[in-house]
Scaffold this motif. Structure first.
Motif, short mmCIF file in Angstrom:
data_model
loop_
_atom_site.label_atom_id
_atom_site.label_comp_id
_atom_site.label_asym_id
_atom_site.label_seq_id
_atom_site.Cartn_x
_atom_site.Cartn_y
_atom_site.Cartn_z
N ALA A 10 0.83 -1.28 0.10
CA ALA A 10 0.10 -0.16 0.11
C ALA A 10 0.84 1.22 0.03
CB ALA A 10 -1.00 0.00 1.17
N LYS A 11 0.33 2.45 -0.70
CA LYS A 11 0.90 3.83 -0.54
C LYS A 11 0.00 4.70 -0.10
CE LYS A 11 3.82 6.34 -3.66
NZ LYS A 11 4.58 6.26 -5.11
N GLU A 12 0.65 5.76 0.59
CA GLU A 12 -0.19 6.65 1.13
C GLU A 12 -0.36 7.72 0.20
OE1 GLU A 12 -1.99 6.62 4.07
OE2 GLU A 12 -1.22 4.52 4.46
N PRO A 13 -1.52 8.59 0.13
CA PRO A 13 -1.44 9.85 -0.58
C PRO A 13 -0.40 10.75 -0.18
CG PRO A 13 -3.62 9.17 0.64
CD PRO A 13 -2.80 8.22 1.10
N VAL A 14 -0.33 11.80 -1.12
CA VAL A 14 0.67 12.67 -0.79
C VAL A 14 0.15 14.17 -0.37
CG1 VAL A 14 2.92 14.05 -1.71
CG2 VAL A 14 2.46 11.84 -2.26
N ARG A 15 0.69 14.64 0.70
CA ARG A 15 -0.22 16.13 1.11
C ARG A 15 0.50 16.98 0.29
NH1 ARG A 15 -2.91 17.82 5.45
NH2 ARG A 15 -2.78 15.97 6.43
N LEU A 16 -0.26 17.71 -0.38
CA LEU A 16 0.12 18.90 -1.22
C LEU A 16 -0.02 20.04 -0.40
CD1 LEU A 16 -1.50 18.21 -4.67
CD2 LEU A 16 0.75 17.45 -3.91
N THR A 17 -1.17 20.53 0.34
CA THR A 17 -1.29 21.61 1.33
C THR A 17 -1.96 20.96 2.53
OG1 THR A 17 -3.68 22.04 0.51
CG2 THR A 17 -1.79 23.13 -0.52
N ASP A 18 -2.40 21.81 3.40
CA ASP A 18 -3.20 21.26 4.58
C ASP A 18 -4.29 20.54 4.05
OD1 ASP A 18 -1.14 22.28 6.20
OD2 ASP A 18 -2.16 24.06 6.86
N ASP A 19 -5.24 20.98 3.19
CA ASP A 19 -6.57 20.32 2.99
C ASP A 19 -6.48 19.72 1.75
OD1 ASP A 19 -6.34 22.86 1.85
OD2 ASP A 19 -8.28 23.22 2.37
N LEU A 20 -5.26 19.52 0.90
CA LEU A 20 -5.19 18.89 -0.48
C LEU A 20 -4.19 17.71 -0.63
CD1 LEU A 20 -6.38 19.38 -3.30
CD2 LEU A 20 -4.50 20.89 -3.85
N PHE A 21 -4.63 16.66 -1.08
CA PHE A 21 -4.10 15.65 -1.24
C PHE A 21 -4.02 15.02 -2.73
CE2 PHE A 21 -5.24 15.35 3.04
CZ PHE A 21 -4.07 14.89 3.85
N ALA A 22 -2.88 14.48 -2.94
CA ALA A 22 -2.71 13.71 -4.39
C ALA A 22 -2.45 12.38 -4.09
CB ALA A 22 -1.69 14.36 -5.19
N VAL A 23 -2.94 11.59 -5.25
CA VAL A 23 -2.73 10.17 -5.15
C VAL A 23 -1.76 9.93 -6.27
CG1 VAL A 23 -3.82 7.80 -5.70
CG2 VAL A 23 -5.24 9.74 -4.49
N GLN A 24 -0.67 9.30 -5.49
CA GLN A 24 0.43 9.17 -6.61
C GLN A 24 0.34 7.54 -6.92
OE1 GLN A 24 3.96 10.55 -4.72
NE2 GLN A 24 4.53 11.47 -6.49
#
Length: 137
Positions: A10-24
Motif C-alpha cells: 500500500a502507498k499513502e497519498p501525498v499531502r500537497l497543502t493542509d487540506d489537499l492530497f494527491a494520489v501517486q
C-alpha cells in the motif's frame, strides 16, 4: 480467494497543502507479473458489466478481461477480483489501473499496451505519450 490489501504494497497519498492530497500511483506492484495478461486487440469505451450490464463505470479485469462495474455501482469488479484472485483492473472512466491486492493505483510499463488500447477505445487515437517520468506529474 484473493488476499487483499497487503500492507507491504500500500502507498499513502501525498499531502500537497493542509487540506489537499494527491494520489501517486505505485510504479511497481508485486502483482503485475502474475495478474496482467496480453490485452485483446480492441477494448470497448463503455462496456457493460458482465453481471448487471451497467456501463457508467466499467473496469476491465487485466487477467481475463471480464468487465465489472465499480464499487460505487454494484461492485462486481471487486467481487470478481476476490472470487477469482484477479487483482489488477483498468478503469475505462479515467484509464487508471487499480490493484485490489495493494489497494493502490499502479502505473508501470507493463500496463502501457492495455492503457493505450483503452485510450484508442475512448478517444479514437493512441495516447500521445505514456511515461514513468516523475517530473511529468
Amino acid at each position: 480467494m484473493a488476499e487483499l490489501a497487503s500492507s507491504s504494497c500500500a502507498k499513502e497519498p501525498v499531502r500537497l497543502t493542509d487540506d489537499l492530497f494527491a494520489v501517486q500511483p505505485k510504479l511497481w506492484c508485486e502483482h503485475l507479473s502474475d495478474h496482467v495478461t496480453p490485452a485483446p486487440p480492441t477494448l470497448q469505451p463503455a462496456p457493460p458489466c458482465h453481471v448487471c450490464a451497467d456501463t457508467s463505470e466499467s473496469w476491465y479485469c487485466l487477467t481475463c478481461y471480464k468487465v465489472g462495474c465499480s464499487r460505487y455501482v454494484n461492485e462486481h469488479a471487486l467481487i470478481h477480483a476476490v472470487e477469482e484472485a484477479h487483482l489488477l483492473t483498468l478503469s475505462m472512466s479515467d484509464l487508471s489501473v487499480w490493484c485490489y491486492g495493494c489497494e493502490a493505483y499502479v502505473h508501470n510499463q507493463v500496463l502501457f499496451d492495455v492503457k493505450n488500447k483503452g485510450h484508442i477505445a475512448k478517444f479514437g487515437e493512441p495516447a500521445v505519450s505514456l511515461t514513468l517520468d516523475q517530473e511529468a506529474r
